[in-house]
Design an enzyme around this catalytic site. Structure first.
Site, PDB file in Angstrom:
ATOM      1  N   ASP A 104      52.052 -22.716 102.427  1.00 39.03           N
ATOM      2  CA  ASP A 104      51.528 -21.538 101.732  1.00 39.03           C
ATOM      3  C   ASP A 104      50.237 -21.907 100.993  1.00 39.03           C
ATOM      4  OD1 ASP A 104      52.040 -22.454  99.005  1.00 39.03           O
ATOM      5  OD2 ASP A 104      54.163 -22.065  99.353  1.00 39.03           O
ATOM      6  N   HIS A 119      51.239 -30.734 106.147  1.00 42.98           N
ATOM      7  CA  HIS A 119      51.971 -30.051 107.219  1.00 42.98           C
ATOM      8  C   HIS A 119      51.257 -28.797 107.716  1.00 42.98           C
ATOM      9  CE1 HIS A 119      55.970 -32.113 105.843  1.00 42.98           C
ATOM     10  NE2 HIS A 119      55.194 -32.913 106.525  1.00 42.98           N
ATOM     11  N   GLY A 189      59.921 -30.545  93.727  1.00 41.09           N
ATOM     12  CA  GLY A 189      60.532 -29.567  94.639  1.00 41.09           C
ATOM     13  C   GLY A 189      60.632 -29.994  96.082  1.00 41.09           C
ATOM     14  N   ASN A 215      62.941 -31.707  90.123  1.00 41.63           N
ATOM     15  CA  ASN A 215      63.630 -30.980  91.193  1.00 41.63           C
ATOM     16  C   ASN A 215      64.825 -30.229  90.636  1.00 41.63           C
ATOM     17  OD1 ASN A 215      63.150 -30.875  94.182  1.00 41.63           O
ATOM     18  ND2 ASN A 215      65.351 -31.255  94.241  1.00 41.63           N
TER      19      ASN A 215
HETATM   20  P1  NAD Z   1      63.210 -28.434 101.262  1.00 35.97           P
HETATM   21  O1  NAD Z   1      63.372 -26.967 101.459  1.00 35.97           O
HETATM   22  O2  NAD Z   1      63.833 -29.347 102.247  1.00 35.97           O
HETATM   23  O3  NAD Z   1      63.772 -28.799  99.804  1.00 35.97           O
HETATM   24  C1  NAD Z   1      63.397 -28.063  98.683  1.00 35.97           C
HETATM   25  C2  NAD Z   1      63.891 -28.780  97.434  1.00 35.97           C
HETATM   26  O4  NAD Z   1      63.438 -28.041  96.318  1.00 35.97           O
HETATM   27  C3  NAD Z   1      65.416 -28.870  97.333  1.00 35.97           C
HETATM   28  O5  NAD Z   1      65.792 -30.188  96.947  1.00 35.97           O
HETATM   29  C4  NAD Z   1      65.758 -27.865  96.224  1.00 35.97           C
HETATM   30  O6  NAD Z   1      66.851 -28.269  95.433  1.00 35.97           O
HETATM   31  C5  NAD Z   1      64.495 -27.878  95.408  1.00 35.97           C
HETATM   32  N1  NAD Z   1      64.247 -26.627  94.677  1.00 35.97           N
HETATM   33  C6  NAD Z   1      64.629 -25.369  95.000  1.00 35.97           C
HETATM   34  N2  NAD Z   1      64.198 -24.501  94.080  1.00 35.97           N
HETATM   35  C7  NAD Z   1      63.525 -25.232  93.148  1.00 35.97           C
HETATM   36  C8  NAD Z   1      62.848 -24.911  91.956  1.00 35.97           C
HETATM   37  N3  NAD Z   1      62.757 -23.654  91.510  1.00 35.97           N
HETATM   38  N4  NAD Z   1      62.272 -25.909  91.248  1.00 35.97           N
HETATM   39  C9  NAD Z   1      62.353 -27.205  91.670  1.00 35.97           C
HETATM   40  N5  NAD Z   1      62.994 -27.560  92.793  1.00 35.97           N
HETATM   41  C10 NAD Z   1      63.555 -26.587  93.528  1.00 35.97           C
HETATM   42  O7  NAD Z   1      61.653 -28.692 101.113  1.00 35.97           O
HETATM   43  P2  NAD Z   1      60.694 -29.885 101.557  1.00 35.97           P
HETATM   44  O8  NAD Z   1      61.260 -31.174 101.116  1.00 35.97           O
HETATM   45  O9  NAD Z   1      59.335 -29.459 101.118  1.00 35.97           O
HETATM   46  O10 NAD Z   1      60.711 -29.861 103.150  1.00 35.97           O
HETATM   47  C11 NAD Z   1      60.517 -28.603 103.738  1.00 35.97           C
HETATM   48  C12 NAD Z   1      59.577 -28.524 104.896  1.00 35.97           C
HETATM   49  O11 NAD Z   1      59.477 -27.114 105.222  1.00 35.97           O
HETATM   50  C13 NAD Z   1      58.174 -28.954 104.604  1.00 35.97           C
HETATM   51  O12 NAD Z   1      57.753 -29.635 105.708  1.00 35.97           O
HETATM   52  C14 NAD Z   1      57.359 -27.654 104.464  1.00 35.97           C
HETATM   53  O13 NAD Z   1      56.178 -27.744 105.225  1.00 35.97           O
HETATM   54  C15 NAD Z   1      58.196 -26.565 105.095  1.00 35.97           C
HETATM   55  N6  NAD Z   1      58.320 -25.343 104.252  1.00 35.97           N
HETATM   56  C16 NAD Z   1      57.270 -24.916 103.485  1.00 35.97           C
HETATM   57  C17 NAD Z   1      57.420 -23.798 102.675  1.00 35.97           C
HETATM   58  C18 NAD Z   1      56.233 -23.349 101.860  1.00 35.97           C
HETATM   59  O14 NAD Z   1      55.092 -23.567 102.269  1.00 35.97           O
HETATM   60  N7  NAD Z   1      56.454 -22.739 100.699  1.00 35.97           N
HETATM   61  C19 NAD Z   1      58.620 -23.105 102.625  1.00 35.97           C
HETATM   62  C20 NAD Z   1      59.685 -23.556 103.418  1.00 35.97           C
HETATM   63  C21 NAD Z   1      59.510 -24.679 104.238  1.00 35.97           C
END
Ligand code: NAD
Length: 244
Positions: A104, A119, A189, A215
């Site tokens: 995003d 990514h 996060g 996190n």
């Molecule tokens: P993940 O979804 O695997 O993990 C997210 C982590 O954030 C979890 O451990 C969760 O407990 C924590 N979390 C949730 N809400 C939170 C909050 N309010 N504050 C703090 N922590 C919080 O994410 P990842 O490790 O980034 O891997 C995901 C992959 O998916 C990445 O490669 C990414 O490119 C992609 N992705 C990106 C988006 C985006 O751009 N916003 C969204 C979904 C997936």
């Protein structure tokens, strides 16, 4: 040994070289769903069906529709206090490199500069022929139909500008060097499941950096950090940054 729970304010970042790595969790409070929900699905899809080169080759219409929905969602969401806090951190340290796994644009809109999107990015599309990326966020670009490039003589179909599973993340050599050189490495996060991003904390540790995690829950690699702050990033990060 359990990770050290520290109180707010016991880390001073002033004058330090800092690398911040963010994941989907930092955008959760903006209304962008994280990667894996409890059912193991991403927005009701299996990862193998929408986030691999094989899924694009097998069913481009499904993959396109999935990412067009994510791209249109950018117009509806706003940065939250955690994105703003990361931007604020820039002015508090000697240097700050922001690496995000997120696709995003909420860090940009939250005021951060020089962001490495390891990514890829939802805002751009990539020509399948030349590999060139173009920012394509016009009304037609966000419609259901496939989008053609502007770079080829015979316009070519574009793919999402996303690093899918099985592909190599962008700017890895720059990221590794910055992590090796930094004095403080902060992860916000991220679940610690997606490599190579999840392994960067080990690189930082082996080069003597102080490592910090913010996190919602203790992730799988949570014990690799020197300092852990558990909570929602939008709620706890602004105060942490204020005190760092
Ligand atoms: P993940 O979804 O695997 O993990 C997210 C982590 O954030 C979890 O451990 C969760 O407990 C924590 N979390 C949730 N809400 C939170 C909050 N309010 N504050 C703090 N922590 C919080 O994410 P990842 O490790 O980034 O891997 C995901 C992959 O998916 C990445 O490669 C990414 O490119 C992609 N992705 C990106 C988006 C985006 O751009 N916003 C969204 C979904 C997936």
């Amino acid at each position: 040994m359990p990770p050290r729970q520290t109180s707010v304010g016991d880390t001073i970042l002033r004058g330090k070289k800092v690398v911040v790595l963010t994941g989907a969790g930092i955008s959760a409070e903006s209304g962008v769903r994280t990667f894996r929900d409890n059912d193991g699905l991403w927005e009701n899809h299996r990862i193998e069906d929408v986030a691999t080169p094989e899924s694009w080759a097998r069913n481009p219409s499904l993959v396109w529709k999935f990412y067009q929905t994510r791209r249109r969602q950018l117009l509806e969401v706003e940065p939250n206090p955690a994105h703003m806090a990361v931007a604020h951190l820039e002015g508090k340290c000697k240097s700050l490199v922001l690496v995000t796994q997120n696709v995003d644009d909420l860090h940009e809109r939250g005021g951060s500069s020089a962001i490495i999107h390891m990514h890829g990015s939802l805002r751009s599309l990539r020509c399948q022929n030349t590999g060139l990326s173009e920012v394509r966020m016009g009304e037609h670009d966000l419609a259901e139909g496939f989008v053609l490039c502007n770079c080829c003589t015979v316009a070519t179909m574009m793919r999402p500008d996303i690093v899918w599973f099985g592909e190599i993340p962008l700017e890895m050599s720059v990221i590794q060097k910055e992590v090796e050189d930094c004095e403080v490495f902060i992860v916000i996060g991220s679940s610690g499941h997606v490599y190579p991003a999840a392994g960067l904390v080990n690189l930082a540790n082996s080069n003597g950096a102080h490592t910090i995690l913010v996190n919602f829950e203790l992730p799988i690699n949570g014990r690799d950090f020197d300092e852990v702050h558990i909570g929602k990033a939008g709620e706890i990060l602004p105060e942490l940054v204020e005190n760092w």
